[in-house]
Write a protein that holds these residues in place. Sequence first.
Motif, PDB file in Angstrom:
ATOM      1  N   THR A  42       4.840  10.056   4.599  1.00  0.00           N
ATOM      2  CA  THR A  42       4.779   8.344   3.649  1.00  0.00           C
ATOM      3  C   THR A  42       6.466   7.768   4.435  1.00  0.00           C
ATOM      4  O   THR A  42       6.668   6.953   4.214  1.00  0.00           O
ATOM      5  CB  THR A  42       4.853   7.961   2.512  1.00  0.00           C
ATOM      6  N   LYS A  43       7.658   8.485   3.942  1.00  0.00           N
ATOM      7  CA  LYS A  43       8.962   8.724   4.277  1.00  0.00           C
ATOM      8  C   LYS A  43       9.127   8.069   5.996  1.00  0.00           C
ATOM      9  O   LYS A  43       9.474   6.809   5.606  1.00  0.00           O
ATOM     10  CB  LYS A  43       9.759   9.521   3.678  1.00  0.00           C
ATOM     11  N   ALA A  44       8.573   8.415   6.743  1.00  0.00           N
ATOM     12  CA  ALA A  44       8.905   8.823   7.979  1.00  0.00           C
ATOM     13  C   ALA A  44       8.194   6.961   8.601  1.00  0.00           C
ATOM     14  O   ALA A  44       8.339   6.880   8.869  1.00  0.00           O
ATOM     15  CB  ALA A  44       8.020   9.594   8.603  1.00  0.00           C
ATOM     16  N   TYR A  45       6.478   7.503   7.993  1.00  0.00           N
ATOM     17  CA  TYR A  45       5.622   5.546   8.052  1.00  0.00           C
ATOM     18  C   TYR A  45       6.334   4.561   7.418  1.00  0.00           C
ATOM     19  O   TYR A  45       6.399   3.331   7.794  1.00  0.00           O
ATOM     20  CB  TYR A  45       4.702   5.829   6.955  1.00  0.00           C
ATOM     21  N   ALA A  46       7.863   4.891   6.315  1.00  0.00           N
ATOM     22  CA  ALA A  46       8.259   3.567   6.169  1.00  0.00           C
ATOM     23  C   ALA A  46       9.360   2.725   7.113  1.00  0.00           C
ATOM     24  O   ALA A  46       9.473   1.800   6.992  1.00  0.00           O
ATOM     25  CB  ALA A  46       8.845   4.156   5.411  1.00  0.00           C
ATOM     26  N   SER A  47       9.488   3.898   8.035  1.00  0.00           N
ATOM     27  CA  SER A  47      10.849   3.586   9.047  1.00  0.00           C
ATOM     28  C   SER A  47      10.187   2.876  10.063  1.00  0.00           C
ATOM     29  O   SER A  47      10.344   2.441  11.420  1.00  0.00           O
ATOM     30  CB  SER A  47      11.698   4.742   8.822  1.00  0.00           C
ATOM     31  N   GLU A  48       8.767   3.490  10.383  1.00  0.00           N
ATOM     32  CA  GLU A  48       7.942   2.867  11.479  1.00  0.00           C
ATOM     33  C   GLU A  48       6.999   2.106  11.429  1.00  0.00           C
ATOM     34  O   GLU A  48       6.839   1.302  12.388  1.00  0.00           O
ATOM     35  CB  GLU A  48       6.998   4.544  12.053  1.00  0.00           C
ATOM     36  N   ILE A  49       7.028   1.495  10.274  1.00  0.00           N
ATOM     37  CA  ILE A  49       5.615   0.623  10.356  1.00  0.00           C
ATOM     38  C   ILE A  49       6.648  -0.788  10.349  1.00  0.00           C
ATOM     39  O   ILE A  49       5.712  -2.104  10.290  1.00  0.00           O
ATOM     40  CB  ILE A  49       5.160   0.403   8.237  1.00  0.00           C
ATOM     41  N   TYR A  76       1.106  -1.414   0.190  1.00  0.00           N
ATOM     42  CA  TYR A  76      -0.420   0.121   0.102  1.00  0.00           C
ATOM     43  C   TYR A  76       0.999   1.587  -0.376  1.00  0.00           C
ATOM     44  O   TYR A  76       0.605   2.060  -0.804  1.00  0.00           O
ATOM     45  CB  TYR A  76      -0.365   0.045   1.170  1.00  0.00           C
ATOM     46  N   LEU A  77       1.827   1.316   0.651  1.00  0.00           N
ATOM     47  CA  LEU A  77       3.115   2.028   0.744  1.00  0.00           C
ATOM     48  C   LEU A  77       3.084   2.811  -0.144  1.00  0.00           C
ATOM     49  O   LEU A  77       3.521   3.613  -0.950  1.00  0.00           O
ATOM     50  CB  LEU A  77       3.831   1.999   1.657  1.00  0.00           C
ATOM     51  N   PHE A  78       3.825   1.535  -0.810  1.00  0.00           N
ATOM     52  CA  PHE A  78       4.156   1.266  -2.547  1.00  0.00           C
ATOM     53  C   PHE A  78       3.132   2.360  -3.758  1.00  0.00           C
ATOM     54  O   PHE A  78       4.051   3.329  -4.272  1.00  0.00           O
ATOM     55  CB  PHE A  78       4.959  -0.305  -3.055  1.00  0.00           C
ATOM     56  N   ILE A  91      12.333   1.574   3.168  1.00  0.00           N
ATOM     57  CA  ILE A  91      12.235   3.056   2.764  1.00  0.00           C
ATOM     58  C   ILE A  91      12.830   2.839   1.069  1.00  0.00           C
ATOM     59  O   ILE A  91      12.294   3.697   0.113  1.00  0.00           O
ATOM     60  CB  ILE A  91      13.936   3.149   3.209  1.00  0.00           C
ATOM     61  N   SER A  92      13.260   1.139   0.699  1.00  0.00           N
ATOM     62  CA  SER A  92      13.436   0.907  -0.627  1.00  0.00           C
ATOM     63  C   SER A  92      11.680   0.845  -1.597  1.00  0.00           C
ATOM     64  O   SER A  92      12.370   1.378  -2.578  1.00  0.00           O
ATOM     65  CB  SER A  92      14.199  -0.546  -0.816  1.00  0.00           C
ATOM     66  N   MET A  93      11.336   0.408  -0.376  1.00  0.00           N
ATOM     67  CA  MET A  93      10.055   0.809  -1.397  1.00  0.00           C
ATOM     68  C   MET A  93       9.483   1.835  -1.276  1.00  0.00           C
ATOM     69  O   MET A  93       8.846   2.085  -2.553  1.00  0.00           O
ATOM     70  CB  MET A  93       8.800   0.209  -0.604  1.00  0.00           C
TER      71      MET A  93
END
Length: 482
Positions: free
Chosen positions: A149-156, A39-41, A166-168
């Motif tokens: 979304t960048k913060a979310y990628a590190s927190e999920i 979903y993040l992607f 982060i790569s996603m």
Amino acid sequence: MGNIEEPLLPKKQYPNCGACKWAPMLQPDAGIPYKEFFYLFLLVLVNSIPISSLYPFLYFMVQDFHIAKSDKDIGYYAGAIGAAFMIGRALTATLWGYAADKYGRKPVIVAGLLSVIVFHTLFGLSTNFWMALLTRFFLGSFNGMLGPTKAYASEISNQKYQALGISMVSTSWGLGLVLGPALGGYLSQPAMKYPNLFVEGSLFARFPYLLPSLCNTVLAIALLFIVFQLPETLHNHDIADVEEEEYAIEQPAGVMIGDKQEKTSLLSRKAFIGSIAIYCIWSLHDMAYTEIFSLWCVSPTSTGGLSFTTADVGEVLAISGLGLLIFQILFFPPIANCLGPIMATRIASVLSVPLVVTFPIIATFHGKMRWVILNLASIGKNILSSMILSGSFILLNNSVPQEQRGIANGVSMGVVSVFKAMGPAGGGSLFAWGQKRQDAYILPGNELVFTVLALVVVLTVISTLEPFLPRSVDHPFTNDDE
């Protein structure tokens, strides 16, 4: 740097806090949150496609507006439209970052999706220069979702899969910047390209640049319903009211939630400033390159261009996007884990310098040889670009604790938007200048354009070195970094 403590489950859970409910997924033995990453992607993809989808047809769009006195002046107007989005984002990104830290990541993401649905569609309906300029400006102003979304990628996910998260984001971002022009190239002016499907006088004949916008809008509408299934990663309970007990949730790249230390100012964090510097310098180059590449491809061979159609540009960028997707998913996470984000970013920057200066040479080839070389160069350039963006995202999130990550990404988006606004405007002006000096003795025409782009990359390389960038950002933030 102290040892990175393993995150522990809280002794007390707060039933109304989405982050508390998600805490078990942050444990060292937790698996990869595939659904959330997917979903993040898609969210980042919807956000990035509008930024670049206009470049293949922007030259022709400005022509249709009949505002440029001659074709050689088109680059100036194209640059203004391209820069409008980033100017709008620069003015509001910090506010969106503050909102993400105060109210949560999801509300800001929803607002960003709504802005794409409304203003990106209106841009496709533009009938004059000023309408195009203003809709791009408002799209940037009301779209603050990239920072959260960048913060979310590190927190999920837990620390083990942080590089993958982060790569996603960076893969989707880079892919959107490639697929955007591909969509714009294939789907703009459909009545002219596909007369059997789009008859003269139809909606898409009257608005020849609407179809690329609508395709992204449909995906944004679908995601608007899906995003509510995502967990919130920001704790929404008042830590001051927590009972005096041992309470230790540590986010993958942040300071402990129960820690009552006073927050350190972002501007006093050397690692944060160094990470932003890399992000800003590279973004200036990347946005200028994105605009210049499309303008160069469609410009006449008599001025050193390739005389491509928008569909030709779209095909090249689609091929590049496929190569980028494969590399980022399969190869970037192990590279980042092996080398560290600093070295990965530095190596990709160094390799980009000679690659960029070779682009004008491609125009001297013909037929299939030119096509093959152009695609190889474009794939290589987009892979290296995505590596640098991925590295800068990791460095930025590693430079601050979790409770400051939303505002940190908001500040970075505000600052970087200024540079990204300069990218299209500067790139369009630089390209127009190069078109007017075809017979210059030193660096004629496009040689000047791509040499200047390469010099900006050299600045990126320098910014990855100490003392500009501390080695501490190779690892997630801990209390000892205060």
